[in-house]
Write an enzyme that holds these catalytic residues in place. Structure first.
Site, PDB file in Angstrom:
ATOM      1  NE  ARG A  67      -0.749   1.730   2.982  1.00 42.60           N
ATOM      2  CZ  ARG A  67       0.951   2.069   3.928  1.00 42.60           C
ATOM      3  NH1 ARG A  67       1.591   1.397   4.037  1.00 42.60           N
ATOM      4  NH2 ARG A  67       0.570   2.789   3.949  1.00 42.60           N
ATOM      5  N   GLY A  68       0.186   2.649  -0.300  1.00 46.49           N
ATOM      6  CA  GLY A  68       1.110   3.515  -0.295  1.00 46.49           C
ATOM      7  C   GLY A  68       1.216   3.572  -2.133  1.00 46.49           C
ATOM      8  CB  ALA A  69       0.884   7.543  -4.136  1.00 45.53           C
ATOM      9  NE  ARG A  93      -5.896   0.421  -1.886  1.00 38.32           N
ATOM     10  CZ  ARG A  93      -5.321   1.617  -0.877  1.00 38.32           C
ATOM     11  NH1 ARG A  93      -4.159   1.156  -0.307  1.00 38.32           N
ATOM     12  NH2 ARG A  93      -6.423   2.548  -0.209  1.00 38.32           N
ATOM     13  CG  ASP A 149      -3.312   8.038  -1.395  1.00 35.77           C
ATOM     14  OD1 ASP A 149      -2.684   8.536  -0.161  1.00 35.77           O
ATOM     15  OD2 ASP A 149      -2.794   7.065  -2.029  1.00 35.77           O
ATOM     16  CG  ASN A 185      -2.461  11.807   2.243  1.00 35.33           C
ATOM     17  OD1 ASN A 185      -1.723  10.755   1.810  1.00 35.33           O
ATOM     18  ND2 ASN A 185      -2.194  12.165   4.073  1.00 35.33           N
ATOM     19  CE  LYS A 186      -5.173   5.799   3.661  1.00 31.45           C
ATOM     20  NZ  LYS A 186      -6.881   4.808   2.889  1.00 31.45           N
TER      21      LYS A 186
HETATM   22  O1  MRU Z   1      -4.576   3.302   1.654  1.00 31.24           O
HETATM   23  P1  MRU Z   1      -3.364   3.144   1.638  1.00 31.24           P
HETATM   24  O2  MRU Z   1      -2.407   2.956   2.752  1.00 31.24           O
HETATM   25  O3  MRU Z   1      -2.774   3.601   0.561  1.00 31.24           O
HETATM   26  O4  MRU Z   1      -3.161   5.410   2.058  1.00 31.24           O
HETATM   27  C1  MRU Z   1      -2.009   6.109   1.720  1.00 31.24           C
HETATM   28  C2  MRU Z   1      -1.452   7.029   2.291  1.00 31.24           C
HETATM   29  O5  MRU Z   1      -2.936   8.131   2.005  1.00 31.24           O
HETATM   30  C3  MRU Z   1      -0.434   7.505   2.351  1.00 31.24           C
HETATM   31  O6  MRU Z   1      -0.547   8.930   2.596  1.00 31.24           O
HETATM   32  C4  MRU Z   1       0.310   8.543   0.496  1.00 31.24           C
HETATM   33  O7  MRU Z   1       0.236   6.733   0.212  1.00 31.24           O
HETATM   34  C5  MRU Z   1       0.932   8.173   0.839  1.00 31.24           C
HETATM   35  S1  MRU Z   1       2.543   7.254   0.395  1.00 31.24           S
HETATM   36  C6  MRU Z   1       4.052   7.368   1.006  1.00 31.24           C
END
Ligand code: MRU
Length: 375
Positions: free
Chosen positions: A54-56, A95, A249, A259-260
């Site tokens: 996970r994470g962009a 996603r 993201d 973002n989250k």
């Molecule tokens: O749903 P996730 O855990 O993939 O969400 C991740 C985030 O929101 C991060 O802040 C974002 O991807 C930046 S990662 C360097």
């Protein structure tokens, strides 16, 4: 970065079998370190959708390897042509919010399309996925180097007292290939001997902060405190936060940041309390086609992530129900922070205002594309 003193990346090619890619299965952190093999397009789709990765940036890297797997799953160039279209669609559908996914898939399609034989296509797909990973490490390291002076400056003002940084979700090394985005300036500062302390938002419902950011920082020896998502405003009112740094993201070329879920509320609280609010991002997270952040697709995930919670009980990872069985739950995974609430963006090319002018000044090669869209 290090786990138990040993250096890791979040994704890597198997050391003896180049048909296998290995990842750290993030569903089990911080309680178990599980390394998982990915071998097929379906494995890559599952890993992204179910958040093993996970994470962009890491989502993009995994999708790139997914396209490499597609090239291994056919026996001829003709077959590959249609199979790649299917694989691209399947991976793209995993996603919707992180733009790095689309970026990595398009880069793979272009690279694979530029060579002729099946062998060449397989070689190019592998090389492209590896290049994406290598570049991501360099990009994230540079984000850290550009963000470092912001922390150094506060440290100077506080005469060496710890700089208190609030972060949301996990934009750490394990959300990228290494270093992280929001965490990279923090790691750089810590490595340079600057005292830092991180307020870690737990980040309901998946708890990426409480589970993953806290684990990462702990493994690297960085002082941190986990807080409930609603505590940030209180801490800011009492002067206990020197700056916020979060990841993203997808960021529009005008500087709106997805973002989250919960990031927007932190940015509002930061604005009200004059706390600088920084967003750290690689340029691969900029959507050069979107002008308005409110048009960014927002993923809605399974409501079970809200109604249930996972943790360790008697040394076993267990899920328990939180909510009344009959209550409905909604699970919006991301929100959008408007550019006006963001103090600055920290990118691999430097720091800029979160605006079209600021972003295009750092990435002038994108000016023409943006202007042509506006016509
Ligand atoms: O749903 P996730 O855990 O993939 O969400 C991740 C985030 O929101 C991060 O802040 C974002 O991807 C930046 S990662 C360097």
């Amino acid at each position: 970065m290090k786990i138990n003193g040993q250096s890791y990346h979040s994704i890597w090619l198997h050391p003896t079998d180049k048909n296998i890619v290995q990842i750290i299965d993030q569903r089990f952190l911080p309680h178990q370190l599980v390394i998982k093999d990915l071998k097929t397009v379906n494995d890559a789709c599952f890993a992204i959708k179910e958040m093993l990765v996970r994470g962009a940036p890491l989502i993009g890297a995994t999708a790139a390897y997914g396209m490499y797997f597609a090239s291994l799953e056919v026996n001829s160039v003709n077959e590959l042509e249609t199979y790649l279209i299917e694989a691209n669609e399947k991976l793209y559908a995993t996603r919707p919010t992180a733009i790095n996914l689309q970026w990595a898939l398009q880069r793979q399609l272009k690279a694979i399309g530029a060579v002729s034989s099946l062998e060449e296509k397989r070689g190019t797909a592998l090389q492209t996925a590896q290049d994406i990973c290598k570049e991501d490490i360099e990009i994230c390291k540079n984000i850290g180097l550009h963000g470092l002076p912001l922390i150094e400056e506060v440290s100077r003002q506080k005469q060496g007292e710890p700089v208190n940084i609030l972060t949301h979700c996990n934009a750490g090394w394990i959300a990228t290939v290494d270093w992280g985005t929001a965490t990279s300036p923090i790691y750089q500062a810590h490595n340079k001997g600057i005292a830092v302390h991180v307020w870690v938002d737990e980040t309901r419902p998946r708890n990426q902060g409480a589970k993953i950011t806290a684990w990462e920082l702990g493994e690297h020896g960085i002082p941190h405190t986990v807080i409930v998502d609603n505590a940030g405003g209180h801490l800011m009112q009492h002067g206990m936060v020197d700056m916020c740094i979060v990841g993203t993201d997808r960021t529009t070329y005008t500087g709106d940041v997805a973002n989250k879920i919960g990031t927007y509320l932190k940015a509002l609280a930061a604005k009200d309390n004059n706390v600088p609010f920084y967003v750290a991002l690689p340029s691969t997270t900029i959507d050069w086609e979107l002008q308005d952040g409110l048009t960014i697709p927002i993923e809605q995930r399974d409501s079970k992530e809200v109604t249930h919670i996972q943790g360790l009980s008697n040394k076993e990872i267990t899920k328990v129900q939180l909510t009344p069985a009959k209550s409905k739950a909604a699970n919006y995974a991301f929100d959008v922070t408007p550019a006006r609430l963001i103090t600055a963006l920290i990118t691999e090319k430097g720091i800029c205002e979160s605006s079209e002018a600021g972003i295009l000044n750092l990435f002038p090669e994108k000016k023409q594309q943006v202007y042509e869209q506006g016509i």
